[in-house]
Design a protein around this motif. Structure first.
Motif, PDB file in Angstrom:
ATOM      1  N   LEU B 118      70.587  56.011  36.702  1.00 44.30           N
ATOM      2  CA  LEU B 118      69.626  56.908  36.058  1.00 44.30           C
ATOM      3  C   LEU B 118      70.016  57.400  34.664  1.00 44.30           C
ATOM      4  O   LEU B 118      69.193  57.465  33.767  1.00 44.30           O
ATOM      5  CB  LEU B 118      69.346  58.117  36.966  1.00 44.30           C
ATOM      6  CG  LEU B 118      68.467  57.839  38.182  1.00 44.30           C
ATOM      7  CD1 LEU B 118      68.306  59.092  39.015  1.00 44.30           C
ATOM      8  CD2 LEU B 118      67.113  57.295  37.770  1.00 44.30           C
ATOM      9  N   ASP B 119      71.303  57.767  34.490  1.00 42.86           N
ATOM     10  CA  ASP B 119      71.713  58.340  33.200  1.00 42.86           C
ATOM     11  C   ASP B 119      72.148  57.289  32.192  1.00 42.86           C
ATOM     12  O   ASP B 119      72.540  57.624  31.074  1.00 42.86           O
ATOM     13  CB  ASP B 119      72.846  59.358  33.430  1.00 42.86           C
ATOM     14  CG  ASP B 119      72.331  60.581  34.164  1.00 42.86           C
ATOM     15  OD1 ASP B 119      71.160  60.935  33.935  1.00 42.86           O
ATOM     16  OD2 ASP B 119      73.066  61.142  34.995  1.00 42.86           O
ATOM     17  N   LYS B 120      72.124  56.039  32.598  1.00 40.70           N
ATOM     18  CA  LYS B 120      72.533  54.972  31.673  1.00 40.70           C
ATOM     19  C   LYS B 120      71.338  54.472  30.871  1.00 40.70           C
ATOM     20  O   LYS B 120      70.187  54.604  31.301  1.00 40.70           O
ATOM     21  CB  LYS B 120      73.113  53.795  32.464  1.00 40.70           C
ATOM     22  CG  LYS B 120      74.422  54.094  33.146  1.00 40.70           C
ATOM     23  CD  LYS B 120      74.909  52.843  33.858  1.00 40.70           C
ATOM     24  CE  LYS B 120      76.176  53.125  34.641  1.00 40.70           C
ATOM     25  NZ  LYS B 120      76.558  52.019  35.512  1.00 40.70           N
ATOM     26  N   LYS B 121      71.648  53.861  29.725  1.00 37.91           N
ATOM     27  CA  LYS B 121      70.602  53.141  29.007  1.00 37.91           C
ATOM     28  C   LYS B 121      70.560  51.724  29.573  1.00 37.91           C
ATOM     29  O   LYS B 121      71.581  51.227  30.078  1.00 37.91           O
ATOM     30  CB  LYS B 121      70.926  53.110  27.512  1.00 37.91           C
ATOM     31  CG  LYS B 121      70.745  54.467  26.869  1.00 37.91           C
ATOM     32  CD  LYS B 121      70.948  54.435  25.394  1.00 37.91           C
ATOM     33  CE  LYS B 121      70.619  55.812  24.827  1.00 37.91           C
ATOM     34  NZ  LYS B 121      70.850  55.919  23.407  1.00 37.91           N
ATOM     35  N   THR B 122      69.416  51.072  29.493  1.00 38.82           N
ATOM     36  CA  THR B 122      69.294  49.750  30.122  1.00 38.82           C
ATOM     37  C   THR B 122      70.270  48.734  29.512  1.00 38.82           C
ATOM     38  O   THR B 122      70.692  47.807  30.189  1.00 38.82           O
ATOM     39  CB  THR B 122      67.853  49.209  30.009  1.00 38.82           C
ATOM     40  OG1 THR B 122      67.403  49.401  28.687  1.00 38.82           O
ATOM     41  CG2 THR B 122      66.926  49.907  30.958  1.00 38.82           C
ATOM     42  N   GLY B 123      70.651  48.950  28.263  1.00 37.21           N
ATOM     43  CA  GLY B 123      71.614  48.065  27.612  1.00 37.21           C
ATOM     44  C   GLY B 123      73.001  48.143  28.244  1.00 37.21           C
ATOM     45  O   GLY B 123      73.832  47.260  28.035  1.00 37.21           O
ATOM     46  N   GLN B 124      73.257  49.217  29.007  1.00 38.32           N
ATOM     47  CA  GLN B 124      74.569  49.379  29.647  1.00 38.32           C
ATOM     48  C   GLN B 124      74.612  48.764  31.049  1.00 38.32           C
ATOM     49  O   GLN B 124      75.644  48.785  31.695  1.00 38.32           O
ATOM     50  CB  GLN B 124      74.907  50.875  29.750  1.00 38.32           C
ATOM     51  CG  GLN B 124      75.060  51.562  28.410  1.00 38.32           C
ATOM     52  CD  GLN B 124      75.176  53.076  28.572  1.00 38.32           C
ATOM     53  OE1 GLN B 124      74.235  53.748  28.999  1.00 38.32           O
ATOM     54  NE2 GLN B 124      76.338  53.605  28.257  1.00 38.32           N
ATOM     55  N   LEU B 125      73.488  48.238  31.505  1.00 34.06           N
ATOM     56  CA  LEU B 125      73.431  47.664  32.861  1.00 34.06           C
ATOM     57  C   LEU B 125      73.816  46.191  32.825  1.00 34.06           C
ATOM     58  O   LEU B 125      73.598  45.500  31.825  1.00 34.06           O
ATOM     59  CB  LEU B 125      72.018  47.793  33.429  1.00 34.06           C
ATOM     60  CG  LEU B 125      71.397  49.191  33.507  1.00 34.06           C
ATOM     61  CD1 LEU B 125      69.972  49.094  34.051  1.00 34.06           C
ATOM     62  CD2 LEU B 125      72.228  50.111  34.380  1.00 34.06           C
ATOM     63  N   SER B 126      74.360  45.693  33.940  1.00 33.57           N
ATOM     64  CA  SER B 126      74.639  44.257  34.048  1.00 33.57           C
ATOM     65  C   SER B 126      73.305  43.523  34.220  1.00 33.57           C
ATOM     66  O   SER B 126      72.278  44.152  34.527  1.00 33.57           O
ATOM     67  CB  SER B 126      75.537  43.988  35.255  1.00 33.57           C
ATOM     68  OG  SER B 126      74.805  44.184  36.440  1.00 33.57           O
ATOM     69  N   ALA B 127      73.332  42.199  34.054  1.00 35.28           N
ATOM     70  CA  ALA B 127      72.094  41.414  34.177  1.00 35.28           C
ATOM     71  C   ALA B 127      71.468  41.601  35.567  1.00 35.28           C
ATOM     72  O   ALA B 127      70.240  41.758  35.695  1.00 35.28           O
ATOM     73  CB  ALA B 127      72.375  39.948  33.899  1.00 35.28           C
ATOM     74  N   GLY B 128      72.307  41.604  36.600  1.00 28.80           N
ATOM     75  CA  GLY B 128      71.814  41.765  37.970  1.00 28.80           C
ATOM     76  C   GLY B 128      71.199  43.138  38.194  1.00 28.80           C
ATOM     77  O   GLY B 128      70.119  43.256  38.782  1.00 28.80           O
ATOM     78  N   LYS B 130      69.976  45.081  35.933  1.00 26.55           N
ATOM     79  CA  LYS B 130      68.749  45.153  35.134  1.00 26.55           C
ATOM     80  C   LYS B 130      67.587  44.493  35.884  1.00 26.55           C
ATOM     81  O   LYS B 130      66.471  44.996  35.897  1.00 26.55           O
ATOM     82  CB  LYS B 130      68.981  44.436  33.798  1.00 26.55           C
ATOM     83  CG  LYS B 130      68.269  45.055  32.636  1.00 26.55           C
ATOM     84  CD  LYS B 130      68.709  44.385  31.350  1.00 26.55           C
ATOM     85  CE  LYS B 130      68.047  45.029  30.166  1.00 26.55           C
ATOM     86  NZ  LYS B 130      68.442  44.418  28.910  1.00 26.55           N
ATOM     87  N   ARG B 131      67.884  43.349  36.527  1.00 23.72           N
ATOM     88  CA  ARG B 131      66.836  42.638  37.258  1.00 23.72           C
ATOM     89  C   ARG B 131      66.338  43.476  38.431  1.00 23.72           C
ATOM     90  O   ARG B 131      65.140  43.558  38.689  1.00 23.72           O
ATOM     91  CB  ARG B 131      67.370  41.285  37.758  1.00 23.72           C
ATOM     92  CG  ARG B 131      66.278  40.325  38.183  1.00 23.72           C
ATOM     93  CD  ARG B 131      65.354  40.038  37.030  1.00 23.72           C
ATOM     94  NE  ARG B 131      64.238  39.171  37.363  1.00 23.72           N
ATOM     95  CZ  ARG B 131      63.156  39.068  36.611  1.00 23.72           C
ATOM     96  NH1 ARG B 131      63.031  39.766  35.514  1.00 23.72           N
ATOM     97  NH2 ARG B 131      62.194  38.258  36.942  1.00 23.72           N
ATOM     98  N   ILE B 132      67.293  44.105  39.152  1.00 24.19           N
ATOM     99  CA  ILE B 132      66.901  44.945  40.288  1.00 24.19           C
ATOM    100  C   ILE B 132      66.004  46.086  39.789  1.00 24.19           C
ATOM    101  O   ILE B 132      64.953  46.370  40.373  1.00 24.19           O
ATOM    102  CB  ILE B 132      68.152  45.499  41.005  1.00 24.19           C
ATOM    103  CG1 ILE B 132      68.863  44.367  41.738  1.00 24.19           C
ATOM    104  CG2 ILE B 132      67.787  46.615  41.980  1.00 24.19           C
ATOM    105  CD1 ILE B 132      70.257  44.695  42.182  1.00 24.19           C
ATOM    106  N   LEU B 133      66.423  46.716  38.698  1.00 23.63           N
ATOM    107  CA  LEU B 133      65.629  47.824  38.135  1.00 23.63           C
ATOM    108  C   LEU B 133      64.224  47.332  37.753  1.00 23.63           C
ATOM    109  O   LEU B 133      63.219  47.978  38.076  1.00 23.63           O
ATOM    110  CB  LEU B 133      66.347  48.402  36.912  1.00 23.63           C
ATOM    111  CG  LEU B 133      65.569  49.457  36.126  1.00 23.63           C
ATOM    112  CD1 LEU B 133      65.336  50.704  36.973  1.00 23.63           C
ATOM    113  CD2 LEU B 133      66.307  49.848  34.842  1.00 23.63           C
ATOM    114  N   GLU B 134      64.159  46.175  37.093  1.00 22.59           N
ATOM    115  CA  GLU B 134      62.862  45.643  36.657  1.00 22.59           C
ATOM    116  C   GLU B 134      61.948  45.366  37.853  1.00 22.59           C
ATOM    117  O   GLU B 134      60.770  45.721  37.846  1.00 22.59           O
ATOM    118  CB  GLU B 134      63.069  44.357  35.854  1.00 22.59           C
ATOM    119  CG  GLU B 134      63.667  44.605  34.485  1.00 22.59           C
ATOM    120  CD  GLU B 134      64.103  43.340  33.744  1.00 22.59           C
ATOM    121  OE1 GLU B 134      64.289  43.401  32.529  1.00 22.59           O
ATOM    122  OE2 GLU B 134      64.274  42.284  34.403  1.00 22.59           O
ATOM    123  N   VAL B 135      62.528  44.750  38.888  1.00 23.22           N
ATOM    124  CA  VAL B 135      61.727  44.430  40.083  1.00 23.22           C
ATOM    125  C   VAL B 135      61.230  45.715  40.736  1.00 23.22           C
ATOM    126  O   VAL B 135      60.043  45.849  41.070  1.00 23.22           O
ATOM    127  CB  VAL B 135      62.561  43.599  41.089  1.00 23.22           C
ATOM    128  CG1 VAL B 135      61.796  43.389  42.377  1.00 23.22           C
ATOM    129  CG2 VAL B 135      62.939  42.245  40.497  1.00 23.22           C
TER     130      VAL B 135
END
Lengths: 97, 221
Positions: B118-128, B130-135
């Motif tokens: 929640l407190d991270k920017k999306t650029g700080q997330l791993s590819a996996g 990020k995909r989970i968040l997007e889905v």
């Protein structure tokens, strides 16, 4: 409110690079002897730079990001329109100041 | 009529006809799985339905509203593209508030998989991540119909289960059209399977149909 926040997120990406390059152009006015920093030059170049950075960032580098805005109800034409409008207003402020 | 209806879709790229004879319908409460070989036109079809890609010809109707472009589908269709689409400079919590209504946003913010981001920017997330968040975002969006392109791509098996369960749960109130090369996961959750073959759509009733049309080999399970 959702539309306003989305617009801010979209434009935030353009404002810093466009402003940095425009201010650099403004300083170019100091090069000739007796020359001054020109806010007018900053204003004119800001408008052109915002178009250039929109193209480079959204069309070339991150075209998939358009889907973020599509899902929030914008289309590409509207995003270009938003950029042109905000950049025109900011440029005008620089030129008039 | 609670239905997304697609027909007469034609699309060609540089003289090559990709989609020629497409018919598709999806009701709310239904999960449609779209399968097809690489380059069959699955993503193209999704983009045409969503309105982000122009077709040579198309007819898309959602609950009595004819969809001609992106402007028409607001709050009706959401779309998860194949590649990451979230801007890197925005906090996850802000994005959730933008995509979801209040109830879904608080549901998502308390989810065990999403809470640590929640407190991270999306650029700080791993590819996996990020995909989970997007889905999860797309599934929880307000749209009545959701198009999901390769949701399982780059996601660990345990999270694939979570995604499948979430789609199942949300399919009670909305329609899903889903495509993925991981066809077993699609078969697991889909109520109906549509195969894109030679530019047209074929409804598949049994796994044998996938073998018959050459999507999987005879000895594949």
């Amino acid at each position: 409110m959702r539309q306003i926040i989305s617009t801010i997120i979209f434009y935030k990406r353009l404002v810093i690079p466009a402003l940095i390059v425009s201010i650099a152009f403004g300083f170019l006015g100091m090069i000739p002897p007796g020359g001054n920093f020109s806010l007018k030059t900053v204003g004119f170049s800001y408008f052109l730079n915002s178009i250039l950075f929109h193209y480079l960032i959204y069309e070339i580098r991150h075209p998939e990001e358009y889907y973020f805005y599509y899902n929030l109800g914008f289309n590409k034409l509207e995003l270009w329109g938003i950029n042109l409008f905000i950049s025109f207003v900011l440029s005008l402020i620089f030129i008039i100041a | 009529m609670n239905e997304l209806h697609v027909d007469s879709v034609m699309k060609s790229f540089g003289g090559r006809q990709v989609l020629t004879d497409v018919f598709l319908s999806c009701s709310r409460g239904e999960i449609i799985g779209i399968l097809g070989k690489n380059g069959a036109g699955k993503s193209t079809l999704m983009k045409i339905i969503f309105g982000s890609m122009q077709a040579d010809q198309k007819f898309v109707r959602i609950e009595n509203k004819i969809i001609k472009g992106l402007r028409d589908n607001q709050n009706l269709v959401s779309y998860l593209p194949q590649n990451h689409f979230l801007p890197n400079h925005v906090k996850v919590s802000t994005i959730i508030s933008l995509f979801c209504n209040k109830a879904n946003a608080s549901l998502l913010k308390t989810n065990d998989l999403i809470r640590p981001m929640l407190d991270k920017k999306t650029g700080q997330l791993s590819a996996g991540e990020k995909r989970i968040l997007e889905v999860f975002l797309i599934i929880h969006s307000d749209a009545k119909y959701t198009l999901i392109d390769e949701p399982f791509n780059g996601v660990s098996p345990i999270y694939k289960e979570a995604i499948k369960n979430l789609i199942k749960e949300h399919s009670k109130r909305k329609g899903f059209i889903i495509t993925d090369h991981d066809y077993r996961n699609v078969l697991d959750i889909a109520d109906r399977i549509i195969l894109i073959h030679d530019g047209g759509t074929k409804e598949i009733h049994e796994k044998e149909g996938l073998k018959f049309w050459g999507y999987i080999s005879e000895n594949q399970e």
